[in-house]
Design a protein around this motif. Structure first.
Motif, PDB file in Angstrom:
ATOM      1  N   TYR A   4       0.860  -1.182   0.000  1.00 48.00           N
ATOM      2  CA  TYR A   4       0.000   0.000   0.000  1.00 48.00           C
ATOM      3  C   TYR A   4       0.892   1.226   0.000  1.00 48.00           C
ATOM      4  CZ  TYR A   4       1.188  -0.447   4.910  1.00 48.00           C
ATOM      5  OH  TYR A   4       1.878  -0.588   6.076  1.00 48.00           O
ATOM      6  N   CYS A   5       0.309   2.339  -0.366  1.00 47.15           N
ATOM      7  CA  CYS A   5       1.083   3.572  -0.435  1.00 47.15           C
ATOM      8  C   CYS A   5       1.493   4.012   0.967  1.00 47.15           C
ATOM      9  CB  CYS A   5       0.244   4.655  -1.099  1.00 47.15           C
ATOM     10  SG  CYS A   5       1.121   6.201  -1.202  1.00 47.15           S
ATOM     11  N   ILE A   6       2.718   4.529   1.107  1.00 44.80           N
ATOM     12  CA  ILE A   6       3.193   4.922   2.437  1.00 44.80           C
ATOM     13  C   ILE A   6       2.795   6.353   2.788  1.00 44.80           C
ATOM     14  CG2 ILE A   6       5.172   3.357   2.525  1.00 44.80           C
ATOM     15  CD1 ILE A   6       6.858   5.913   1.709  1.00 44.80           C
ATOM     16  N   ASN A   7       2.243   7.050   1.844  1.00 42.70           N
ATOM     17  CA  ASN A   7       1.858   8.443   2.065  1.00 42.70           C
ATOM     18  C   ASN A   7       0.510   8.516   2.795  1.00 42.70           C
ATOM     19  OD1 ASN A   7       1.188  11.113   1.895  1.00 42.70           O
ATOM     20  ND2 ASN A   7       1.177  11.214  -0.344  1.00 42.70           N
ATOM     21  N   PHE A   8       0.533   9.026   4.033  1.00 42.88           N
ATOM     22  CA  PHE A   8      -0.666   9.044   4.863  1.00 42.88           C
ATOM     23  C   PHE A   8      -1.788   9.877   4.257  1.00 42.88           C
ATOM     24  CE2 PHE A   8       2.434   7.565   7.860  1.00 42.88           C
ATOM     25  CZ  PHE A   8       1.725   6.720   8.689  1.00 42.88           C
ATOM     26  N   ASP A   9      -1.424  10.896   3.472  1.00 38.10           N
ATOM     27  CA  ASP A   9      -2.436  11.791   2.901  1.00 38.10           C
ATOM     28  C   ASP A   9      -3.021  11.261   1.589  1.00 38.10           C
ATOM     29  OD1 ASP A   9      -1.946  13.558   4.975  1.00 38.10           O
ATOM     30  OD2 ASP A   9      -0.255  14.474   3.891  1.00 38.10           O
ATOM     31  N   CYS A  10      -2.490  10.154   1.114  1.00 35.53           N
ATOM     32  CA  CYS A  10      -2.902   9.642  -0.185  1.00 35.53           C
ATOM     33  C   CYS A  10      -4.173   8.789  -0.053  1.00 35.53           C
ATOM     34  CB  CYS A  10      -1.763   8.815  -0.765  1.00 35.53           C
ATOM     35  SG  CYS A  10      -2.189   7.958  -2.277  1.00 35.53           S
ATOM     36  N   SER A  11      -5.072   8.918  -1.035  1.00 34.44           N
ATOM     37  CA  SER A  11      -6.326   8.158  -0.962  1.00 34.44           C
ATOM     38  C   SER A  11      -6.057   6.651  -1.045  1.00 34.44           C
ATOM     39  CB  SER A  11      -7.269   8.587  -2.084  1.00 34.44           C
ATOM     40  OG  SER A  11      -6.689   8.262  -3.333  1.00 34.44           O
ATOM     41  N   GLU A  12      -4.975   6.278  -1.707  1.00 29.91           N
ATOM     42  CA  GLU A  12      -4.619   4.862  -1.809  1.00 29.91           C
ATOM     43  C   GLU A  12      -4.266   4.326  -0.428  1.00 29.91           C
ATOM     44  OE1 GLU A  12      -3.382   1.077  -2.636  1.00 29.91           O
ATOM     45  OE2 GLU A  12      -2.092   2.451  -1.570  1.00 29.91           O
ATOM     46  N   HIS A  13      -3.519   5.115   0.348  1.00 34.37           N
ATOM     47  CA  HIS A  13      -3.129   4.706   1.702  1.00 34.37           C
ATOM     48  C   HIS A  13      -4.365   4.570   2.580  1.00 34.37           C
ATOM     49  CE1 HIS A  13      -0.611   4.461   5.320  1.00 34.37           C
ATOM     50  NE2 HIS A  13      -1.589   5.156   5.894  1.00 34.37           N
ATOM     51  N   LYS A  45       5.910   2.254  -6.945  1.00 33.87           N
ATOM     52  CA  LYS A  45       5.441   3.613  -7.163  1.00 33.87           C
ATOM     53  C   LYS A  45       3.926   3.642  -6.987  1.00 33.87           C
ATOM     54  CE  LYS A  45       5.414   7.303 -10.550  1.00 33.87           C
ATOM     55  NZ  LYS A  45       5.700   7.685 -11.928  1.00 33.87           N
ATOM     56  N   CYS A  46       3.450   4.637  -6.249  1.00 31.49           N
ATOM     57  CA  CYS A  46       2.007   4.785  -6.088  1.00 31.49           C
ATOM     58  C   CYS A  46       1.487   5.539  -7.301  1.00 31.49           C
ATOM     59  CB  CYS A  46       1.686   5.549  -4.812  1.00 31.49           C
ATOM     60  SG  CYS A  46      -0.051   5.950  -4.678  1.00 31.49           S
ATOM     61  N   LEU A  47       0.454   4.964  -7.954  1.00 32.71           N
ATOM     62  CA  LEU A  47      -0.044   5.588  -9.184  1.00 32.71           C
ATOM     63  C   LEU A  47      -0.955   6.764  -8.878  1.00 32.71           C
ATOM     64  CD1 LEU A  47      -0.693   2.350 -11.268  1.00 32.71           C
ATOM     65  CD2 LEU A  47       1.338   3.795 -11.233  1.00 32.71           C
ATOM     66  N   VAL A  48      -1.366   6.896  -7.622  1.00 30.39           N
ATOM     67  CA  VAL A  48      -2.254   8.006  -7.258  1.00 30.39           C
ATOM     68  C   VAL A  48      -1.437   9.258  -6.945  1.00 30.39           C
ATOM     69  CG1 VAL A  48      -4.028   8.803  -5.647  1.00 30.39           C
ATOM     70  CG2 VAL A  48      -3.991   6.412  -6.405  1.00 30.39           C
ATOM     71  N   CYS A  49      -0.504   9.142  -5.968  1.00 28.75           N
ATOM     72  CA  CYS A  49       0.247  10.342  -5.571  1.00 28.75           C
ATOM     73  C   CYS A  49       1.661  10.362  -6.140  1.00 28.75           C
ATOM     74  CB  CYS A  49       0.279  10.472  -4.053  1.00 28.75           C
ATOM     75  SG  CYS A  49       1.279   9.205  -3.258  1.00 28.75           S
ATOM     76  N   LYS A  50       2.018   9.344  -6.880  1.00 24.69           N
ATOM     77  CA  LYS A  50       3.305   9.255  -7.575  1.00 24.69           C
ATOM     78  C   LYS A  50       4.514   9.071  -6.646  1.00 24.69           C
ATOM     79  CE  LYS A  50       1.326  10.387 -11.584  1.00 24.69           C
ATOM     80  NZ  LYS A  50       0.158   9.511 -11.592  1.00 24.69           N
TER      81      LYS A  50
HETATM   82 ZN   LIG Z   1      -0.074   7.294  -2.886  1.00 24.00          ZN
END
Ligand SMILES: [Zn+2]
Length: 303
Positions: A4-13, A45-50
């Motif tokens: 999963y995306c590691i970015n807490f603000d990302c919708s993917e996370h 690579k997260c495709l949402v927040c890059k």
């Molecule tokens: Zn992300």
């Protein structure tokens, strides 16, 4: 395993908490070569927040150099090897060892409390012995007290605290002149020790200690229904040779034996003047490492 995306603000996370409603938005993106253990590590690579990250980001050893020595260093530090000697044996820098001491200390502490819960939740401990082990930071003018509790029947170390105390006896005056007044933090230590132990102790547990006049107050405060037995005993030498006493039967054997093991296996407790503790935090980290090694390896091999 799904990444999963590691970015807490990302919708993917955020979506990972909603089950698999959104998935497949993290893709592989090449590899990199990690020098310290000579492995190729997958990147993502997260495709949402890059944002880009890798398999190593999820690793508890993330950003550590020489992760290959962590497990052996844990054993060495619990077996009387000094930090300096460990640096020589592992052919690494003293700073690397010193940083790892802290990391391993924190990890051991977390593991210890998990182990306490797993082992004693629902099976309250009925007999405990406790006392204060004395050591010092850098000079005997700055003594440190280590209140320590041990399960009587198995000799597991249950908890300890590291607290400053003023010098006693003939050194008291010299210490005050040289270093000023030193606060007695032992009361906080005893309070915290019993606070930490309480959830794992039987309400009517038998608590054994020596005749230190401070102890009854703290036992009463935290365990009003416990049976506190105080044993008469000659106080040993400050370096602990008195811990294994020359008397025929030692009622506080479990505790005294454990203190002797601490002094035999934690390098900074070996001697009064060599490789002494310089920083309280490092003494604490080193003790946690030993406690973990003691409870999971050393006393198990006795049985
Ligand atoms: Zn992300």
């Amino acid at each position: 395993m799904k990444r999963y995306c590691i970015n807490f603000d990302c919708s993917e996370h955020q979506s990972r908490h909603l089950g698999s409603a959104v998935s497949g938005r993290v893709s592989k993106k090449g590899t990199f070569y990690r020098l310290c253990d000579r492995r190729y590590i997958q990147r993502f690579k997260c495709l949402v927040c890059k944002i880009q990250f890798s398999k190593a980001t999820f690793d508890p050893d993330y950003r550590q150099h020489r992760r290959d020595i962590n497990q052996r260093l844990f054993v060495f530090l619990g077996s009387g090897i000094t930090q300096r000697r460990a640096a020589i044996l592992f052919q690494t820098d003293r700073m690397t060892i010193s940083r790892k001491l802290r990391i391993l200390g924190v990890r051991s502490k977390v593991d210890h409390f998990e182990w306490l819960e797993e082992t004693y939740q629902g099976k309250p401990i009925k007999r405990v012995q406790f006392d204060d082990l004395e050591t010092s930071e850098h000079t005997k003018c700055k003594p440190i007290s280590v209140p320590l509790a041990v399960r009587k029947d198995g000799r597991e170390i249950l908890d300890f605290q590291v607290k400053r105390m003023p010098a006693k006896g003939t050194l008291a005056k010299i210490a005050r002149q040289k270093y000023g007044k030193r606060k007695d933090e032992r009361p906080e230590g005893w309070d915290q020790l019993f606070k930490n132990l309480k959830p794992f102790l039987h309400p009517k547990a038998v608590i054994e200690s020596d005749e230190n006049p401070h102890y009854p107050k703290y036992v009463k405060r935290h365990l009003p229904n416990a049976n506190h037995i105080r044993h008469k005993g000659a106080r040993g030498a400050s370096v602990g040779q008195g811990e294994l006493k020359r008397q025929k039967f030692d009622p506080l054997f479990s505790l005294n034996h454990t203190c002797a093991m601490l002094r035999a296996n934690i390098s900074r407790l070996f001697r009064k003047t060599w490789n002494t503790t310089k920083k309280l935090e490092n003494l604490e980290a080193h003790l946690w490492i030993y406690v973990r090694y003691h409870n999971t390896v050393l006393i198990k091999s006795d049985l």
